[in-house]
Enzyme design. Structure first.
Site, PDB file in Angstrom:
ATOM      1  N   ASP A  30     -14.607 -15.580  26.144  1.00  0.00           N
ATOM      2  CA  ASP A  30     -13.800 -14.671  25.339  1.00  0.00           C
ATOM      3  C   ASP A  30     -14.605 -13.126  25.625  1.00  0.00           C
ATOM      4  OD1 ASP A  30     -11.158 -15.134  23.586  1.00  0.00           O
ATOM      5  OD2 ASP A  30     -11.888 -13.222  23.732  1.00  0.00           O
ATOM      6  N   LYS A 157       2.423 -26.864  20.086  1.00  0.00           N
ATOM      7  CA  LYS A 157       2.971 -26.150  19.042  1.00  0.00           C
ATOM      8  C   LYS A 157       2.068 -25.725  18.121  1.00  0.00           C
ATOM      9  CE  LYS A 157       5.843 -29.565  17.613  1.00  0.00           C
ATOM     10  NZ  LYS A 157       5.321 -30.665  18.585  1.00  0.00           N
ATOM     11  N   LYS A 210       7.883 -24.327  31.973  1.00  0.00           N
ATOM     12  CA  LYS A 210       7.338 -23.676  30.781  1.00  0.00           C
ATOM     13  C   LYS A 210       8.474 -22.787  30.057  1.00  0.00           C
ATOM     14  CE  LYS A 210       5.281 -22.531  27.177  1.00  0.00           C
ATOM     15  NZ  LYS A 210       5.062 -23.546  26.126  1.00  0.00           N
ATOM     16  N   ASN A 214      10.919 -23.121  26.749  1.00  0.00           N
ATOM     17  CA  ASN A 214      11.015 -22.502  25.557  1.00  0.00           C
ATOM     18  C   ASN A 214      12.447 -21.799  25.275  1.00  0.00           C
ATOM     19  OD1 ASN A 214       8.667 -22.933  24.701  1.00  0.00           O
ATOM     20  ND2 ASN A 214       7.797 -21.176  25.012  1.00  0.00           N
ATOM     21  N   GLY A 263      10.595 -16.531  15.637  1.00  0.00           N
ATOM     22  CA  GLY A 263       9.483 -15.539  15.729  1.00  0.00           C
ATOM     23  C   GLY A 263       8.246 -16.359  16.579  1.00  0.00           C
ATOM     24  N   CYS A 266       5.710 -16.935  21.226  1.00  0.00           N
ATOM     25  CA  CYS A 266       6.222 -17.342  22.441  1.00  0.00           C
ATOM     26  C   CYS A 266       7.567 -17.084  22.745  1.00  0.00           C
ATOM     27  CB  CYS A 266       5.640 -19.075  22.651  1.00  0.00           C
ATOM     28  SG  CYS A 266       3.998 -19.308  22.558  1.00  0.00           S
ATOM     29  N   ARG A 334       2.887 -12.971  14.326  1.00  0.00           N
ATOM     30  CA  ARG A 334       3.514 -12.400  15.522  1.00  0.00           C
ATOM     31  C   ARG A 334       4.982 -12.480  15.529  1.00  0.00           C
ATOM     32  NH1 ARG A 334      -0.852 -14.120  20.409  1.00  0.00           N
ATOM     33  NH2 ARG A 334      -0.621 -16.113  19.039  1.00  0.00           N
TER      34      ARG A 334
HETATM   35  N1  LIG Z   1       0.057 -19.580  21.114  1.00  0.00           N
HETATM   36  C1  LIG Z   1       1.005 -20.602  21.401  1.00  0.00           C
HETATM   37  O1  LIG Z   1       1.568 -21.456  20.715  1.00  0.00           O
HETATM   38  C2  LIG Z   1       1.169 -21.090  22.853  1.00  0.00           C
HETATM   39  C3  LIG Z   1       1.679 -22.126  23.403  1.00  0.00           C
HETATM   40  C4  LIG Z   1       1.884 -22.345  24.464  1.00  0.00           C
HETATM   41  C5  LIG Z   1       1.511 -21.427  25.547  1.00  0.00           C
HETATM   42  N2  LIG Z   1       1.029 -20.307  25.022  1.00  0.00           N
HETATM   43  C6  LIG Z   1       0.686 -19.203  26.295  1.00  0.00           C
HETATM   44  O2  LIG Z   1      -0.694 -19.229  26.327  1.00  0.00           O
HETATM   45  C7  LIG Z   1      -1.396 -17.919  26.479  1.00  0.00           C
HETATM   46  C8  LIG Z   1      -2.249 -17.553  25.605  1.00  0.00           C
HETATM   47  O3  LIG Z   1      -1.586 -17.466  24.290  1.00  0.00           O
HETATM   48  P1  LIG Z   1      -2.546 -17.562  22.888  1.00  0.00           P
HETATM   49  O4  LIG Z   1      -1.563 -17.572  21.627  1.00  0.00           O
HETATM   50  O5  LIG Z   1      -3.792 -18.420  22.946  1.00  0.00           O
HETATM   51  O6  LIG Z   1      -3.290 -15.982  22.962  1.00  0.00           O
HETATM   52  P2  LIG Z   1      -4.144 -15.135  21.937  1.00  0.00           P
HETATM   53  O7  LIG Z   1      -3.835 -13.968  21.909  1.00  0.00           O
HETATM   54  O8  LIG Z   1      -4.180 -16.083  20.560  1.00  0.00           O
HETATM   55  O9  LIG Z   1      -5.570 -15.252  22.780  1.00  0.00           O
HETATM   56  C9  LIG Z   1      -5.810 -14.932  23.977  1.00  0.00           C
HETATM   57  C10 LIG Z   1      -7.355 -14.546  24.313  1.00  0.00           C
HETATM   58  O10 LIG Z   1      -7.686 -14.326  25.284  1.00  0.00           O
HETATM   59  C11 LIG Z   1      -8.621 -13.341  25.414  1.00  0.00           C
HETATM   60  N3  LIG Z   1      -9.046 -12.515  26.507  1.00  0.00           N
HETATM   61  C12 LIG Z   1      -8.200 -11.674  26.979  1.00  0.00           C
HETATM   62  N4  LIG Z   1      -8.721 -11.052  28.141  1.00  0.00           N
HETATM   63  C13 LIG Z   1      -9.683 -12.004  28.406  1.00  0.00           C
HETATM   64  C14 LIG Z   1     -10.516 -12.204  29.647  1.00  0.00           C
HETATM   65  N5  LIG Z   1     -10.482 -11.288  30.760  1.00  0.00           N
HETATM   66  N6  LIG Z   1     -11.387 -13.110  29.640  1.00  0.00           N
HETATM   67  C15 LIG Z   1     -11.531 -13.880  28.644  1.00  0.00           C
HETATM   68  N7  LIG Z   1     -10.816 -13.831  27.452  1.00  0.00           N
HETATM   69  C16 LIG Z   1      -9.983 -12.909  27.584  1.00  0.00           C
HETATM   70  C17 LIG Z   1      -8.497 -12.541  23.942  1.00  0.00           C
HETATM   71  O11 LIG Z   1      -9.711 -11.826  23.570  1.00  0.00           O
HETATM   72  C18 LIG Z   1      -7.965 -13.638  23.265  1.00  0.00           C
HETATM   73  O12 LIG Z   1      -9.020 -14.368  22.294  1.00  0.00           O
HETATM   74  C19 LIG Z   1      -0.003 -16.983  26.617  1.00  0.00           C
HETATM   75  O13 LIG Z   1       0.287 -17.053  27.931  1.00  0.00           O
HETATM   76  C20 LIG Z   1       0.894 -17.847  25.719  1.00  0.00           C
HETATM   77  O14 LIG Z   1       2.345 -17.459  26.052  1.00  0.00           O
HETATM   78  C21 LIG Z   1       0.796 -19.912  24.023  1.00  0.00           C
END
Ligand SMILES: NC(=O)c1ccc[n+]([C@@H]2O[C@H](COP(=O)([O-])OP(=O)(O)OC[C@H]3O[C@@H](n4cnc5c(N)ncnc54)[C@H](O)[C@@H]3O)[C@@H](O)[C@H]2O)c1
EC number: 1.1.1.22
Length: 448
Positions: A30, A157, A210, A214, A263, A266, A334
């Site tokens: 990260d 989820k 995907k 949603n 909310g 996603c 969020r």
């Molecule tokens: N949160 C959910 O429930 C969920 C479920 C399914 C899919 N998704 C999808 O998965 C993706 C990630 O969601 P999330 O909720 O985990 O996001 P998040 O914001 O919690 O985490 C994203 C992470 O990516 C890191 N990051 C950014 N740029 C980077 C880089 N260049 N190299 C390495 N790390 C980097 C950020 O620092 C952060 O820690 C999104 O596209 C989201 O739509 C989320």
């Protein structure tokens, strides 16, 4: 297998921990130094049931490591997961800058074959962009190296992420070649013990799957919220209607709960992004736009009820708020409906005394400077001297409170239930006035 994961958010961290738990050797990378430092110290930055234990023992076993070093991450695994954020851009489309930046990083440092896997939720066509980004870095270096791009969207989820990842309903793999197909089979083999849940398809179909999933779930919620608003105006009880329609197996009981709006990170962004994709290909997507519009309006319903009850005089009032996270079992705020409500209450001059079992720190981070907010240590403290109680999130610990105590602690005995978690007589028996979502024509009766 050796696996690298870019992004240690809700998706990346859960994916990394669960893959390490079944025996893979995972490096999570990260760009957020503070996050990586915490993880290295055994501090898990998000609340997700079961996650901390898995991270603890896989780290101890040496199968899960954390890094901010991109080169180290690219070199670690043949399998490279991209799990970074895809936040909404100003025009509603998904912002792909983080995804493309990771793809470039991979192209810049790779020295042998890689499978680059999009786990982030990305619009149809992103697979091509990722491929182009990796290839342009290779061209820039003047080297020829083989790689494949795969779409493997995540369906976990929040609040049940570990359980969902460990026992997935389906594993979608979008690819057009055999080599990554075989590798991905191996990665997910431990999750397919009882039966194979993998569905292979082409990359574009996987990307669309995907969004379609949603959008479908968001549609169910907005549909039910629309019915609840009708029920309220027609003197019907939406909870009876819900049971009445849910008993039809073609409809089913899942995901038809009326409430104060969806909310999270996603649904809002994914519905908007799919609508934007539709616009880009000149398709009007009337249904998607309506789903989003109904939800936006629904987030205002609780404020309207509270304001109506107090005849628009909210200045100087105090509202007790139970539930801040966008849903139970997560600390994620969020796009949470609680935020819309609090912001409207503050604007109207009211104060908020809030409690949430997990999202207090996040609320402090977001609204710590807000003079109209008092974060309380317990749900009982939040009630003290408040003019009304509003329930925004259906956490288990809010489901069966001591209503006599609630009535005694409130300055005016009124409860607004944004998730319909109470039976009306359970509340009114204690002299409390009860308002819920879509439960009859008395919803707008005004206090004497
Ligand atoms: N949160 C959910 O429930 C969920 C479920 C399914 C899919 N998704 C999808 O998965 C993706 C990630 O969601 P999330 O909720 O985990 O996001 P998040 O914001 O919690 O985490 C994203 C992470 O990516 C890191 N990051 C950014 N740029 C980077 C880089 N260049 N190299 C390495 N790390 C980097 C950020 O620092 C952060 O820690 C999104 O596209 C989201 O739509 C989320």
């Amino acid at each position: 297998m050796k696996i690298s994961i870019f992004g240690t958010g809700y998706v990346g961290l859960v994916t990394g921990a669960c893959l390490a738990d079944v025996g893979h050797h995972v490096l999570c990378m990260d760009v957020d130094q503070e996050k990586v430092d915490k993880l290295r110290d055994g501090i898990v930055p998000i609340y997700e049931p079961g996650l901390e234990t898995i991270i603890q023992h896989t780290t101890e076993a040496g199968r899960l490591t954390f890094s901010t070093d991109t080169e180290e991450a690219v070199n670690h695994g043949e399998i490279q997961f991209i799990a970074v954020g895809t936040p909404p851009d100003e025009d509603g489309s998904a912002d792909l800058q983080y995804v493309v930046s990771v793809a470039r990083t991979i192209g810049r440092h790779m020295s042998d074959y890689k499978v680059v896997i999009d786990k982030s939720t990305v619009p149809v066509g992103t697979g091509d962009k990722v491929k182009a980004a990796v290839q342009s870095e290779l061209d820039h270096r003047g080297v020829e190296l083989p790689f494949d791009v795969v779409s493997n969207p995540e369906f976990l989820k929040e609040g049940a992420a570990v359980a969902d990842f460990m026992k997935p309903d389906r594993i979608i793999i979008g690819t057009d070649s055999e080599r990554p197909r075989a590798l991905l089979r191996e990665v997910y083999y431990p999750f397919n013990r009882s039966h194979d849940r993998t569905i292979f398809m082409d990359i574009r179909s996987a990307e669309l799957t995907k969004y379609a999933a949603n959008a479908m779930l968001a549609t169910k919620i907005s549909f039910m919220n629309e019915v609840s608003n009708l029920a309220e105006r027609l003197g019907a009880d939406v909870e009876d209607v819900r049971r009445g329609i849910g008993s039809d197996p073609r409809i089913g009981y899942h995901f038809i709960y009326p409430g104060c709006g969806y909310g999270g990170s996603c649904f809002p962004k994914d519905v908007k992004a799919l609508a934007r994709t539709a616009r880009d290909c000149d398709y009007p997507a009337n249904l998607l736009n309506a789903v989003e519009k109904v939800n936006e309006a629904q987030k205002h319903v609780l404020f309207d009820k509270v304001s109506h009850y107090f005849r628009g005089e909210l200045s100087g009032r105090t509202v007790a708020l139970w539930g801040l996270s966008f849903k139970p079992n997560t600390d994620d705020m969020r796009e949470a409906p609680s935020r819309t409500l609090m912001e409207q209450l503050w604007q109207a001059g009211a104060r908020v005394q809030a409690f949430d079992p997990e999202a207090m720190e996040e609320t402090q981070r977001l609204y710590g400077d807000e003079a109209g907010l008092q974060l309380c240590g317990t749900k009982e403290q939040a009630l003290k001297g408040a003019d009304a109680l509003v329930v925004c999130t259906e956490w288990k610990e809010f489901r069966s409170p001591d209503f006599a105590q609630v009535a005694a602690a409130l300055a005016s005995p009124v409860v607004f239930d944004g998730r319909n978690i109470y039976a009306p007589e359970m509340v009114t028996r204690h002299g409390l006035t009860y308002y819920a979502i879509g439960r009859g024509c008395n919803q707008f009766s005004v206090a004497e």
